[in-house]
Design a protein around this motif. Structure first.
Motif, PDB file in Angstrom:
ATOM      1  N   GLY A   1       0.807  -1.222   0.000  1.00 16.45           N
ATOM      2  CA  GLY A   1       0.000   0.000   0.000  1.00 16.45           C
ATOM      3  C   GLY A   1       0.836   1.266   0.000  1.00 16.45           C
ATOM      4  O   GLY A   1       0.622   2.161  -0.831  1.00 16.45           O
ATOM      5  N   PRO A   2       1.809   1.407   0.924  1.00 18.92           N
ATOM      6  CA  PRO A   2       2.652   2.610   0.916  1.00 18.92           C
ATOM      7  C   PRO A   2       3.451   2.791  -0.383  1.00 18.92           C
ATOM      8  O   PRO A   2       3.765   3.910  -0.757  1.00 18.92           O
ATOM      9  CB  PRO A   2       3.586   2.395   2.111  1.00 18.92           C
ATOM     10  N   CYS A   3       3.759   1.689  -1.078  1.00 15.92           N
ATOM     11  CA  CYS A   3       4.461   1.799  -2.360  1.00 15.92           C
ATOM     12  C   CYS A   3       3.565   2.493  -3.387  1.00 15.92           C
ATOM     13  O   CYS A   3       4.038   3.295  -4.196  1.00 15.92           O
ATOM     14  CB  CYS A   3       4.875   0.418  -2.871  1.00 15.92           C
ATOM     15  N   HIS A   4       2.263   2.191  -3.346  1.00 12.90           N
ATOM     16  CA  HIS A   4       1.308   2.860  -4.231  1.00 12.90           C
ATOM     17  C   HIS A   4       1.218   4.345  -3.888  1.00 12.90           C
ATOM     18  O   HIS A   4       1.091   5.185  -4.776  1.00 12.90           O
ATOM     19  CB  HIS A   4      -0.078   2.207  -4.117  1.00 12.90           C
ATOM     20  N   GLU A   5       1.299   4.642  -2.609  1.00 12.78           N
ATOM     21  CA  GLU A   5       1.244   6.033  -2.148  1.00 12.78           C
ATOM     22  C   GLU A   5       2.477   6.812  -2.618  1.00 12.78           C
ATOM     23  O   GLU A   5       2.382   7.969  -3.013  1.00 12.78           O
ATOM     24  CB  GLU A   5       1.176   6.031  -0.617  1.00 12.78           C
ATOM     25  N   GLU A   6       3.630   6.156  -2.596  1.00  8.48           N
ATOM     26  CA  GLU A   6       4.893   6.801  -2.907  1.00  8.48           C
ATOM     27  C   GLU A   6       5.163   6.929  -4.410  1.00  8.48           C
ATOM     28  O   GLU A   6       5.833   7.878  -4.844  1.00  8.48           O
ATOM     29  CB  GLU A   6       6.017   5.983  -2.249  1.00  8.48           C
ATOM     30  N   ALA A   7       4.667   5.997  -5.206  1.00 14.27           N
ATOM     31  CA  ALA A   7       5.000   5.917  -6.633  1.00 14.27           C
ATOM     32  C   ALA A   7       4.768   7.221  -7.401  1.00 14.27           C
ATOM     33  O   ALA A   7       5.654   7.647  -8.151  1.00 14.27           O
ATOM     34  CB  ALA A   7       4.253   4.757  -7.287  1.00 14.27           C
ATOM     35  N   PRO A   8       3.610   7.895  -7.258  1.00 13.54           N
ATOM     36  CA  PRO A   8       3.420   9.136  -8.019  1.00 13.54           C
ATOM     37  C   PRO A   8       4.449  10.217  -7.664  1.00 13.54           C
ATOM     38  O   PRO A   8       4.910  10.950  -8.553  1.00 13.54           O
ATOM     39  CB  PRO A   8       2.004   9.585  -7.638  1.00 13.54           C
ATOM     40  N   ASP A   9       4.836  10.311  -6.393  1.00 11.83           N
ATOM     41  CA  ASP A   9       5.826  11.310  -5.976  1.00 11.83           C
ATOM     42  C   ASP A   9       7.205  10.982  -6.543  1.00 11.83           C
ATOM     43  O   ASP A   9       7.924  11.873  -7.004  1.00 11.83           O
ATOM     44  CB  ASP A   9       5.895  11.398  -4.451  1.00 11.83           C
ATOM     45  N   LEU A  10       7.587   9.704  -6.511  1.00 16.46           N
ATOM     46  CA  LEU A  10       8.872   9.307  -7.087  1.00 16.46           C
ATOM     47  C   LEU A  10       8.903   9.610  -8.583  1.00 16.46           C
ATOM     48  O   LEU A  10       9.906  10.112  -9.095  1.00 16.46           O
ATOM     49  CB  LEU A  10       9.139   7.822  -6.848  1.00 16.46           C
ATOM     50  N   LYS A  11       7.812   9.320  -9.265  1.00 14.26           N
ATOM     51  CA  LYS A  11       7.743   9.590 -10.703  1.00 14.26           C
ATOM     52  C   LYS A  11       7.905  11.085 -10.977  1.00 14.26           C
ATOM     53  O   LYS A  11       8.673  11.482 -11.857  1.00 14.26           O
ATOM     54  CB  LYS A  11       6.432   9.075 -11.294  1.00 14.26           C
TER      55      LYS A  11
ATOM     56  N   GLN B   1       2.622   0.276 -15.262  1.00 14.55           N
ATOM     57  CA  GLN B   1       1.685   0.878 -16.219  1.00 14.55           C
ATOM     58  C   GLN B   1       0.752   1.869 -15.510  1.00 14.55           C
ATOM     59  O   GLN B   1       0.534   2.978 -15.995  1.00 14.55           O
ATOM     60  CB  GLN B   1       0.884  -0.231 -16.892  1.00 14.55           C
ATOM     61  N   LYS B   2       0.229   1.486 -14.356  1.00 11.10           N
ATOM     62  CA  LYS B   2      -0.703   2.332 -13.617  1.00 11.10           C
ATOM     63  C   LYS B   2      -0.102   3.697 -13.289  1.00 11.10           C
ATOM     64  O   LYS B   2      -0.768   4.722 -13.407  1.00 11.10           O
ATOM     65  CB  LYS B   2      -1.124   1.627 -12.323  1.00 11.10           C
ATOM     66  N   TYR B   3       1.170   3.715 -12.881  1.00 12.55           N
ATOM     67  CA  TYR B   3       1.808   4.965 -12.479  1.00 12.55           C
ATOM     68  C   TYR B   3       2.706   5.555 -13.570  1.00 12.55           C
ATOM     69  O   TYR B   3       3.393   6.547 -13.330  1.00 12.55           O
ATOM     70  CB  TYR B   3       2.596   4.758 -11.179  1.00 12.55           C
ATOM     71  N   ASN B   4       2.702   4.933 -14.751  1.00  7.52           N
ATOM     72  CA  ASN B   4       3.478   5.428 -15.890  1.00  7.52           C
ATOM     73  C   ASN B   4       4.942   5.651 -15.494  1.00  7.52           C
ATOM     74  O   ASN B   4       5.525   6.701 -15.763  1.00  7.52           O
ATOM     75  CB  ASN B   4       2.853   6.714 -16.451  1.00  7.52           C
ATOM     76  N   ILE B   5       5.512   4.657 -14.844  1.00 12.87           N
ATOM     77  CA  ILE B   5       6.887   4.732 -14.350  1.00 12.87           C
ATOM     78  C   ILE B   5       7.852   4.748 -15.527  1.00 12.87           C
ATOM     79  O   ILE B   5       7.804   3.884 -16.402  1.00 12.87           O
ATOM     80  CB  ILE B   5       7.208   3.521 -13.427  1.00 12.87           C
ATOM     81  N   SER B   6       8.735   5.741 -15.539  1.00 17.26           N
ATOM     82  CA  SER B   6       9.688   5.873 -16.643  1.00 17.26           C
ATOM     83  C   SER B   6      11.124   5.526 -16.230  1.00 17.26           C
ATOM     84  O   SER B   6      11.977   5.365 -17.093  1.00 17.26           O
ATOM     85  CB  SER B   6       9.638   7.301 -17.196  1.00 17.26           C
TER      86      SER B   6
END
Length: 182
Positions: A82-92, A123-128
């Protein structure tokens, strides 16, 4: 007569003393081994070296001899976290903003994850940034990962500068700026 009754008590007491001494010796050896292993994760010292394959098919090497072009963040995560989902947009966002000034490798603890879920997360967070697969869990062991997400900030000399977990976006950005300027 009294001696016969105390005999078994004395034997038990002696066994307990011997057991305690043995455990103290074992604990001392374990503490020395832990101190030796912990030297891999000391701020200001080189971060553990590892080589992993990325989702992109490339092989990534971190650590070892020589300098890097840019500082690096190694972020350990899992799709079920869960916290990884929370963090992913900020890291991106931070990676998109500062990609020319630092590298970011997302290390998926694949041993406890499913590849389809990993790809869905990306894919969900469009991680580049590159996503590396720790399929055997050996890299997570080297970094003594107890929970995810955990990020290691490594300077361009390969030295560990900081260890962070989910931070508010402004604090994350300050940490990244300090790493870049460090």
């Amino acid at each position: 007569m009294k001696m016969k009754r105390n005999g078994p008590v004395m034997v038990i007491a002696l066994l307990l003393v011997l057991l305690a001494a043995y455990q103290m010796m074992q604990n001392g050896q374990n503490a020395r081994a832990a101190a030796h292993n912990s030297s891999e994760l000391i701020r200001g010292k080189p971060a553990p070296a590892f080589t992993l394959k990325g989702l992109d098919g490339k092989t990534y090497q971190v650590g070892g001899e020589g300098e890097r072009e840019k500082p690096l963040i190694v972020n350990f995560w899992a799709s079920w976290c869960g916290p990884c989902h929370e963090e992913a947009p900020d890291l991106k966002r931070m990676y998109d903003k500062y990609a020319k000034q630092f590298d970011l490798y997302g290390v998926n603890v694949t041993k406890g994850d499913r590849l389809e879920d990993v790809k869905g997360f990306i894919q969900k967070y469009n991680i580049s940034f590159p996503v590396l697969l720790d399929q055997e869990g050996k890299t997570a062991e080297k970094f003594r990962i107890l929970f995810v997400p955990t990020s290691f900030l490594i300077d361009k000399h390969g030295n560990l500068r900081d260890v962070i977990h989910v931070l508010p976006p402004d604090m994350l950005e300050k940490k990244i700026q300090m790493l870049i300027n460090g």
